[in-house]
Scaffold this motif. Structure first.
Motif, PDB file in Angstrom:
ATOM      1  N   THR A  69       0.857  -1.182   0.000  1.00 27.49           N
ATOM      2  CA  THR A  69       0.000   0.000   0.000  1.00 27.49           C
ATOM      3  C   THR A  69       0.893   1.232   0.000  1.00 27.49           C
ATOM      4  N   THR A  70       0.685   2.106  -0.981  1.00 27.85           N
ATOM      5  CA  THR A  70       1.521   3.284  -1.165  1.00 27.85           C
ATOM      6  C   THR A  70       0.669   4.542  -1.184  1.00 27.85           C
ATOM      7  N   ALA A  72       0.637   7.825  -2.922  1.00 30.02           N
ATOM      8  CA  ALA A  72       1.273   8.502  -4.056  1.00 30.02           C
ATOM      9  C   ALA A  72       0.984   9.999  -3.992  1.00 30.02           C
ATOM     10  N   VAL A  88      -3.224   9.809  -3.403  1.00 28.43           N
ATOM     11  CA  VAL A  88      -3.831   8.678  -4.094  1.00 28.43           C
ATOM     12  C   VAL A  88      -3.250   7.429  -3.454  1.00 28.43           C
ATOM     13  N   ARG A  89      -4.121   6.566  -2.989  1.00 26.14           N
ATOM     14  CA  ARG A  89      -3.686   5.315  -2.351  1.00 26.14           C
ATOM     15  C   ARG A  89      -3.623   4.228  -3.416  1.00 26.14           C
ATOM     16  N   LEU A  90      -2.451   3.665  -3.572  1.00 30.53           N
ATOM     17  CA  LEU A  90      -2.244   2.571  -4.521  1.00 30.53           C
ATOM     18  C   LEU A  90      -2.164   1.261  -3.757  1.00 30.53           C
ATOM     19  N   ASN A  91      -3.050   0.333  -4.087  1.00 27.84           N
ATOM     20  CA  ASN A  91      -3.075  -0.981  -3.461  1.00 27.84           C
ATOM     21  C   ASN A  91      -2.620  -2.009  -4.491  1.00 27.84           C
ATOM     22  N   GLN A  92      -1.470  -2.592  -4.253  1.00 26.08           N
ATOM     23  CA  GLN A  92      -0.946  -3.642  -5.119  1.00 26.08           C
ATOM     24  C   GLN A  92      -1.196  -4.985  -4.452  1.00 26.08           C
ATOM     25  N   THR A 102      -3.200  -3.612  -9.525  1.00 30.12           N
ATOM     26  CA  THR A 102      -3.096  -2.372  -8.761  1.00 30.12           C
ATOM     27  C   THR A 102      -4.423  -1.646  -8.852  1.00 30.12           C
ATOM     28  N   ARG A 103      -4.915  -1.206  -7.718  1.00 29.96           N
ATOM     29  CA  ARG A 103      -6.132  -0.402  -7.641  1.00 29.96           C
ATOM     30  C   ARG A 103      -5.765   0.930  -6.980  1.00 29.96           C
ATOM     31  N   SER A 104      -6.482   1.962  -7.342  1.00 30.42           N
ATOM     32  CA  SER A 104      -6.219   3.261  -6.717  1.00 30.42           C
ATOM     33  C   SER A 104      -7.510   3.865  -6.196  1.00 30.42           C
TER      34      SER A 104
END
Length: 130
Positions: A69-70, A72, A88-92, A102-104
């Motif tokens: 979880t990043t 961005a 923006v939360r990036l879920n890998q 990857t979902r954002s």
């Protein structure tokens, strides 16, 4: 705005996201004010108040398999004892077939310094995008 405050808030926000992924309810409770409010897709357009709604999802368990979880492009705005963290939360994750996905989601989280400690008091999260 002191850079140390910004770094502290980013660290706390990442701890919050990590607690969500791990389903670490005690950590999530520690970071959140009991009267937290939110707008999120799961609430179907309703303003949710308190922690009970969120606890339901924690009881479902942690994210399984490899994940990351990043936050961005985070932006932090501190206004005295209140701060707004937007990103923006990036879920890998790894899909059932082994393919990475990857979902954002767009998130805005509001933190309030209470008795010398930052507490998460409100958030607004958009629906997932691809």
């Amino acid at each position: 705005m002191a850079d140390t405050t910004v770094q502290e808030l980013l660290k706390l926000n990442q701890q919050l996201l990590d607690a969500i992924v791990r389903a670490d309810w005690p950590k999530y409770q520690d970071l959140c004010d009991p009267s937290i409010t939110c707008f999120e897709p799961e609430a179907l357009g309703q303003l949710v108040q308190g922690l009970d709604f969120h606890q339901f999802y924690f009881k479902l368990g942690a994210v399984q398999g490899q994940h990351c979880t990043t936050m961005a492009s985070p932006h932090v705005r501190v206004m005295g004892d209140v701060a707004v963290v937007s990103y923006v939360r990036l879920n890998q994750r790894v899909a059932g077939d082994g393919a990475p996905i990857t979902r954002s989601v767009e998130e805005t989280r509001v933190w309030h310094k209470q008795n010398g400690k930052w507490k998460h008091v409100h958030f607004h999260r958009s629906g997932p995008t691809k």
